[in-house]
Write an enzyme that holds these catalytic residues in place. Structure first.
Site, PDB file in Angstrom:
ATOM      1  N   SER A 164       0.860  -1.186   0.000  1.00 38.49           N
ATOM      2  CA  SER A 164       0.000   0.000   0.000  1.00 38.49           C
ATOM      3  C   SER A 164       0.895   1.234   0.000  1.00 38.49           C
ATOM      4  CB  SER A 164      -0.952  -0.032   1.205  1.00 38.49           C
ATOM      5  OG  SER A 164      -1.851   1.056   1.163  1.00 38.49           O
ATOM      6  N   THR A 165       0.861   2.034   1.053  1.00 38.96           N
ATOM      7  CA  THR A 165       1.646   3.270   1.101  1.00 38.96           C
ATOM      8  C   THR A 165       3.131   2.972   0.933  1.00 38.96           C
ATOM      9  OG1 THR A 165       0.024   4.134   2.669  1.00 38.96           O
ATOM     10  CG2 THR A 165       2.090   5.349   2.455  1.00 38.96           C
ATOM     11  N   HIS A 192      -2.889  -1.377  -3.035  1.00 43.97           N
ATOM     12  CA  HIS A 192      -4.042  -0.518  -2.804  1.00 43.97           C
ATOM     13  C   HIS A 192      -3.963   0.703  -3.718  1.00 43.97           C
ATOM     14  CE1 HIS A 192      -4.273  -2.238   1.561  1.00 43.97           C
ATOM     15  NE2 HIS A 192      -4.719  -3.097   0.648  1.00 43.97           N
ATOM     16  N   MET A 284      -0.091   1.090   4.979  1.00 43.95           N
ATOM     17  CA  MET A 284      -0.889   1.510   6.121  1.00 43.95           C
ATOM     18  C   MET A 284      -1.991   0.487   6.384  1.00 43.95           C
ATOM     19  SD  MET A 284      -2.660   5.267   6.359  1.00 43.95           S
ATOM     20  CE  MET A 284      -1.154   5.979   5.650  1.00 43.95           C
ATOM     21  N   ASP A 287      -4.222  -4.936   6.346  1.00 40.90           N
ATOM     22  CA  ASP A 287      -4.572  -5.855   5.266  1.00 40.90           C
ATOM     23  C   ASP A 287      -3.391  -6.772   4.950  1.00 40.90           C
ATOM     24  OD1 ASP A 287      -6.186  -6.949   3.297  1.00 40.90           O
ATOM     25  OD2 ASP A 287      -5.569  -5.495   1.774  1.00 40.90           O
TER      26      ASP A 287
END
Length: 351
Positions: A164-165, A192, A284, A287
């Site tokens: 993600s991030t 994401h 972040m 998940d």
């Protein structure tokens, strides 16, 4: 700090942020030049930076803002177009840590609760992770000791990755380093990202790695030596078959995400079992932790990126805390270890 040429967006986002008791807007600016002039004095934790602006756009302002305020984490916002997706990925190369697609029409901003919710989630997460570890050297690791599994004795037949991030840059680095070892091993990625952006990411990964990469399609055969990126706003799962296939569907968001890493990992565990290698990269939230445990319980191997090399140690930290990981490694060591597993070798330090 909010930097956007839309007065409507600056006002709405400022109200959202200032409605949170522990967040404060330290400046609002209509272009990059104004923001650069003020950044050192404002010393923001997070800068929300638009891409398309007059006088100085976000891409030009980004490295100058990093120089003026090195500790700030920059969140890019852009329209959901292919051009904006390409520019956003370029911004991540230049030091932005994340991005968010905004509604096309200004009048839609107030009436889009998902944009409101996601913006606050990202801002709060970036503030929390910056303030939590301020003063720690980047090589530092949290003091917790986590239970770890052993690596599978069977060479992987598929690699599944969640991020993600900070993920796009981590993916580029990891897959570029791993390319010589991949051979006929497919790589499936849940990053994401919104629609349009995932197609741009797949093309970028193909360019930087030299590996054939694509946004996954429903019903597509999984072929070794290729990279498949879950499409934005769709869950990607692996379906048993000869060869296995990809299924793409909507379904409810999991951990507030679609695509979800958990969904991908759980399906990989069902199909490839002990021949699965799961990798949880910077991001972040949590998940991937449940899916990582599914892979480990099926006899597969899981590696999490370490704290020191993660932009945000949320997802890999949650996977580590679940007790599913066989190793928690710096980004530059993950490819080496994965290559050893693909070759049927035992990674250093493993029984």
């Amino acid at each position: 700090m909010i930097v956007d040429d839309s007065g409507i967006l600056r006002g709405v986002v400022a109200r959202w942020i200032e409605s949170e008791a522990d967040l404060e807007v330290v400046g609002r600016y209509a272009n990059g030049k104004q923001a650069i002039d003020a950044a050192a004095q404002c010393a923001p934790d997070v800068i929300i930076l638009d891409i398309e602006m007059p006088v100085m756009d976000g891409l030009e302002a980004l490295p100058l803002l990093k120089r003026a305020c090195p500790s700030a984490r920059i969140l890019m916002i852009s329209s959901q177009t292919r051009r904006s997706a390409d520019i956003s990925l370029k911004a991540l190369e230049l030091g932005a840590v994340d991005f968010l697609a905004k509604p096309e029409a200004q009048r839609d901003i107030v009436g889009r609760p998902e944009f409101h919710r996601e913006l606050l989630r990202k801002v709060r997460g970036l503030v929390r992770w910056r303030s939590r570890f301020t003063g720690h050297p980047r090589s530092a690791v949290p003091p917790q000791q986590f239970e770890q599994r052993v690596f599978s004795s069977r060479a992987p037949e598929a690699i599944v990755i969640g991020s993600s991030t900070g993920g796009p840059e981590a993916l580029s680095h990891l897959l570029s380093s791993l390319e010589p070892a991949l051979g006929r091993i497919p790589v499936l990625i849940a990053q994401h990202m919104p629609p349009v952006f995932t197609a741009a990411l797949a093309e970028r990964l193909g360019r930087v790695t030299g590996i054939e990469a694509m946004e996954a399609r429903d019903g597509q055969e999984i072929i070794g030596g290729r990279i498949y990126v879950a499409p934005g706003d769709g869950h990607m799962t692996i379906v048993q078959g000869a060869p296995p296939r990809i299924a793409v569907g909507q379904g409810a968001a999991v951990n507030f995400q679609r695509p979800s890493v958990d969904i991908l990992f759980e399906s990989a565990a069902r199909v490839f079992a002990s021949r699965t290698l799961g990798i949880v990269l910077t991001g972040m939230g949590t998940d991937g932790a449940t899916g990582a445990k599914c892979i480990a319980d099926a006899g597969g191997s899981v590696i999490a990126q370490d704290f020191g090399t993660s932009v945000v140690w949320g997802m890999p930290g949650a996977a580590a805390a679940s007790g599913a990981c066989a190793a928690i490694l710096p980004l530059h060591e993950i490819a080496t270890t994965a290559g050893q597993l693909i070759a049927g070798e035992r990674p250093r330090g493993q029984p």
